[in-house]
Design an enzyme around this catalytic site. Structure first.
Site, PDB file in Angstrom:
ATOM      1  N   ASN A  14      -5.017  -5.047  -6.818  1.00  0.00           N
ATOM      2  CA  ASN A  14      -6.306  -4.673  -6.588  1.00  0.00           C
ATOM      3  C   ASN A  14      -6.399  -3.058  -6.131  1.00  0.00           C
ATOM      4  O   ASN A  14      -7.663  -2.553  -6.380  1.00  0.00           O
ATOM      5  CB  ASN A  14      -6.840  -5.507  -5.164  1.00  0.00           C
ATOM      6  N   LYS A  17     -11.500   0.158 -15.970  1.00  0.00           N
ATOM      7  CA  LYS A  17     -11.795  -1.013 -15.594  1.00  0.00           C
ATOM      8  C   LYS A  17     -12.246  -2.112 -16.714  1.00  0.00           C
ATOM      9  O   LYS A  17     -12.058  -3.229 -16.724  1.00  0.00           O
ATOM     10  CB  LYS A  17     -12.967  -1.014 -14.386  1.00  0.00           C
ATOM     11  N   ASP A  27       4.029   2.534  -4.652  1.00  0.00           N
ATOM     12  CA  ASP A  27       3.037   2.958  -5.539  1.00  0.00           C
ATOM     13  C   ASP A  27       2.975   1.962  -6.599  1.00  0.00           C
ATOM     14  O   ASP A  27       3.890   2.058  -7.739  1.00  0.00           O
ATOM     15  CB  ASP A  27       3.518   4.507  -5.963  1.00  0.00           C
ATOM     16  N   VAL A  28       1.669   1.430  -7.068  1.00  0.00           N
ATOM     17  CA  VAL A  28       1.838   0.767  -7.934  1.00  0.00           C
ATOM     18  C   VAL A  28       1.645   1.336  -9.584  1.00  0.00           C
ATOM     19  O   VAL A  28       1.791   0.615 -10.436  1.00  0.00           O
ATOM     20  CB  VAL A  28       0.511  -0.037  -7.783  1.00  0.00           C
ATOM     21  N   ASP A  51       0.888  -1.364  -0.089  1.00  0.00           N
ATOM     22  CA  ASP A  51      -0.014  -0.021   0.037  1.00  0.00           C
ATOM     23  C   ASP A  51       0.907   1.307  -0.007  1.00  0.00           C
ATOM     24  O   ASP A  51       1.989   1.436   0.482  1.00  0.00           O
ATOM     25  CB  ASP A  51      -0.854   0.100   1.357  1.00  0.00           C
ATOM     26  N   TYR A  66     -12.696   6.049 -14.646  1.00  0.00           N
ATOM     27  CA  TYR A  66     -12.529   4.809 -14.017  1.00  0.00           C
ATOM     28  C   TYR A  66     -13.304   3.740 -14.649  1.00  0.00           C
ATOM     29  O   TYR A  66     -12.627   2.481 -14.684  1.00  0.00           O
ATOM     30  CB  TYR A  66     -13.381   5.135 -12.661  1.00  0.00           C
ATOM     31  N   THR A 122     -18.532   0.690   1.796  1.00  0.00           N
ATOM     32  CA  THR A 122     -17.439   1.695   2.301  1.00  0.00           C
ATOM     33  C   THR A 122     -17.798   2.726   3.203  1.00  0.00           C
ATOM     34  O   THR A 122     -18.796   3.210   2.931  1.00  0.00           O
ATOM     35  CB  THR A 122     -16.277   1.805   1.374  1.00  0.00           C
TER      36      THR A 122
HETATM   37  N1  LIG Z   1     -15.774  -0.098  -3.147  1.00  0.00           N
HETATM   38  C1  LIG Z   1     -16.452  -0.519  -4.163  1.00  0.00           C
HETATM   39  O1  LIG Z   1     -17.776  -0.193  -4.063  1.00  0.00           O
HETATM   40  C2  LIG Z   1     -15.636  -1.015  -5.263  1.00  0.00           C
HETATM   41  C3  LIG Z   1     -16.471  -1.629  -6.365  1.00  0.00           C
HETATM   42  C4  LIG Z   1     -15.986  -2.164  -7.569  1.00  0.00           C
HETATM   43  C5  LIG Z   1     -14.595  -2.057  -7.552  1.00  0.00           C
HETATM   44  N2  LIG Z   1     -13.843  -1.387  -6.564  1.00  0.00           N
HETATM   45  C6  LIG Z   1     -12.446  -1.630  -6.831  1.00  0.00           C
HETATM   46  O2  LIG Z   1     -11.639  -2.483  -5.693  1.00  0.00           O
HETATM   47  C7  LIG Z   1     -10.580  -2.007  -5.447  1.00  0.00           C
HETATM   48  C8  LIG Z   1     -10.435  -1.641  -4.028  1.00  0.00           C
HETATM   49  O3  LIG Z   1     -11.356  -0.856  -3.466  1.00  0.00           O
HETATM   50  P1  LIG Z   1     -11.726  -0.302  -1.982  1.00  0.00           P
HETATM   51  O4  LIG Z   1     -13.152   0.150  -2.127  1.00  0.00           O
HETATM   52  O5  LIG Z   1     -11.339  -1.407  -1.146  1.00  0.00           O
HETATM   53  O6  LIG Z   1     -10.847   1.067  -1.840  1.00  0.00           O
HETATM   54  P2  LIG Z   1     -10.004   1.702  -0.658  1.00  0.00           P
HETATM   55  O7  LIG Z   1      -9.857   2.982  -1.115  1.00  0.00           O
HETATM   56  O8  LIG Z   1     -10.668   1.212   0.573  1.00  0.00           O
HETATM   57  O9  LIG Z   1      -8.522   0.899  -0.638  1.00  0.00           O
HETATM   58  C9  LIG Z   1      -7.648   1.278  -1.753  1.00  0.00           C
HETATM   59  C10 LIG Z   1      -6.291   1.370  -0.986  1.00  0.00           C
HETATM   60  O10 LIG Z   1      -5.245   1.127  -2.114  1.00  0.00           O
HETATM   61  C11 LIG Z   1      -4.316   1.977  -1.747  1.00  0.00           C
HETATM   62  N3  LIG Z   1      -3.842   2.965  -2.805  1.00  0.00           N
HETATM   63  C12 LIG Z   1      -4.245   3.802  -3.695  1.00  0.00           C
HETATM   64  N4  LIG Z   1      -3.529   4.182  -4.781  1.00  0.00           N
HETATM   65  C13 LIG Z   1      -2.323   3.268  -4.625  1.00  0.00           C
HETATM   66  C14 LIG Z   1      -1.184   3.212  -5.361  1.00  0.00           C
HETATM   67  N5  LIG Z   1      -0.823   4.191  -6.458  1.00  0.00           N
HETATM   68  N6  LIG Z   1      -0.377   2.386  -4.787  1.00  0.00           N
HETATM   69  C15 LIG Z   1      -0.535   1.543  -3.726  1.00  0.00           C
HETATM   70  N7  LIG Z   1      -1.542   1.545  -3.250  1.00  0.00           N
HETATM   71  C16 LIG Z   1      -2.526   2.660  -3.630  1.00  0.00           C
HETATM   72  C17 LIG Z   1      -5.117   3.160  -0.803  1.00  0.00           C
HETATM   73  O11 LIG Z   1      -3.867   3.599   0.238  1.00  0.00           O
HETATM   74  C18 LIG Z   1      -5.906   2.278  -0.095  1.00  0.00           C
HETATM   75  O12 LIG Z   1      -5.436   1.550   1.017  1.00  0.00           O
HETATM   76  C19 LIG Z   1     -10.358  -0.815  -6.514  1.00  0.00           C
HETATM   77  O13 LIG Z   1      -9.503  -1.272  -7.420  1.00  0.00           O
HETATM   78  C20 LIG Z   1     -11.636  -0.196  -6.725  1.00  0.00           C
HETATM   79  O14 LIG Z   1     -11.554   0.471  -7.991  1.00  0.00           O
HETATM   80  C21 LIG Z   1     -14.309  -1.075  -5.441  1.00  0.00           C
END
Ligand SMILES: NC(=O)c1ccc[n+]([C@@H]2O[C@H](COP(=O)([O-])OP(=O)(O)OC[C@H]3O[C@@H](n4cnc5c(N)ncnc54)[C@H](O)[C@@H]3O)[C@@H](O)[C@H]2O)c1
Length: 254
Positions: A85, A157, A58-59, A37, A153, A188
């Site tokens: 993810n 995806k 940083d991914v 992270d 976004y 969330t």
């Molecule tokens: N929450 C939803 O409703 C939902 C729905 C569909 C898809 N998603 C996808 O699921 C994945 C996770 O989402 P979430 O809701 O758990 O998000 P979140 O914001 O709770 O967690 C994401 C994490 O990624 C980290 N992060 C962000 N940019 C980064 C980078 N450049 N390098 C390393 N780490 C980084 C952040 O610090 C955070 O801890 C994402 O790809 C999101 O698009 C989420």
């Protein structure tokens, strides 16, 4: 269940939300978890909780991605599972009419280019091992259109989904499975805050979900653990929807 006993799993974005829930689930199932992270506080906390290793990266930066897999391999001797993810959905990514090129590019870099880097740099380890399982996080918006647009976004995806399909097919005979999980909306803190402020906006989304509620992060993690495990040994190049039925619905129950 101990389906992931001694497997080495790298999870990006494991400090929060779906990534954190998956780190917990993988650890429960016996995996050695590498928590990646950008957020050092959240990442360290998550790694401590699951008895894993934290790597700050940083991914969207290629050198960081190379380093995180190298660190995982150096520490544990293999990389068996990659859950790619990490992702963002910033407010400045909105309608195509108002979203500027900088916001577009930022989301593409973090959500799509990152998955390209992660797959590019983990597959060589998996080829040498003759096995591996990659799960990329896409979204239900990769298969459906939304009038409440986040244009970059959604496009990112869609790219994750198409790339996953292609890699799954390309590497199938080398023992490497590549699948995409497509979560529906997940409960969330961010979503809850938004909907507390605007109940009409919440209702507008909930009405489309046959199950009648948002997913819990643990429910997405359960699907990821299945895809990562040998229980999914004949599943590759798949778009695995965990969306409460949204993408199949026409008229939903009241
Ligand atoms: N929450 C939803 O409703 C939902 C729905 C569909 C898809 N998603 C996808 O699921 C994945 C996770 O989402 P979430 O809701 O758990 O998000 P979140 O914001 O709770 O967690 C994401 C994490 O990624 C980290 N992060 C962000 N940019 C980064 C980078 N450049 N390098 C390393 N780490 C980084 C952040 O610090 C955070 O801890 C994402 O790809 C999101 O698009 C989420």
């Amino acid at each position: 269940m101990q389906r992931l006993q001694d497997r080495v799993a790298v999870i990006t974005g494991a400090g929060s939300g779906i990534g954190l829930a998956t780190a917990r689930r993988f650890a429960q199932e016996g995996a050695k978890v590498v928590v990646v992270d950008l957020d050092e506080v959240a990442g360290t906390k998550a790694a401590d909780e699951v008895g894993g290793l934290y790597v700050k990266a940083d991914v969207s930066v290629e050198d960081d991605v190379v380093r995180m897999f190298q660190t995982a391999h150096d520490a544990f001797g293999s990389v068996d599972i990659a859950f790619n993810n990490a992702g963002i959905s910033p407010p400045e990514d909105d309608s195509i009419l108002t979203t500027g090129i900088d916001a577009w590019r930022k989301v593409q870099e973090v959500n799509l280019t990152s998955v390209y880097y992660c797959c590019k740099h983990v597959i060589p380890y998996m080829r040498r091992q003759g096995k591996g399982s990659i799960v990329n996080t896409a979204s239900f918006v990769a298969v459906m259109g939304s009038a409440t647009s986040q244009i970059s976004y959604t496009a990112s995806k869609g790219g994750v989904l198409a790339m996953t399909r292609e890699l799954g097919v390309q590497f199938a005979r080398e023992g490497i499975r590549v699948n995409a999980v497509c979560p529906g909306p997940v409960d969330t803190p961010l979503l809850r805050e938004l909907f507390a402020k605007d109940p009409e906006r919440a209702q507008r989304r909930l009405v489309h979900i046959p199950i009648g509620r948002f997913a819990r992060a643990e429910e997405i993690a359960a699907a990821v653990a299945f895809l990562a495990s040998d229980d999914a040994s004949f599943i590759t190049a798949a778009e695995f929807l965990v969306d409460g039925g949204i993408s199949s619905a026409y008229v939903t129950p009241l």
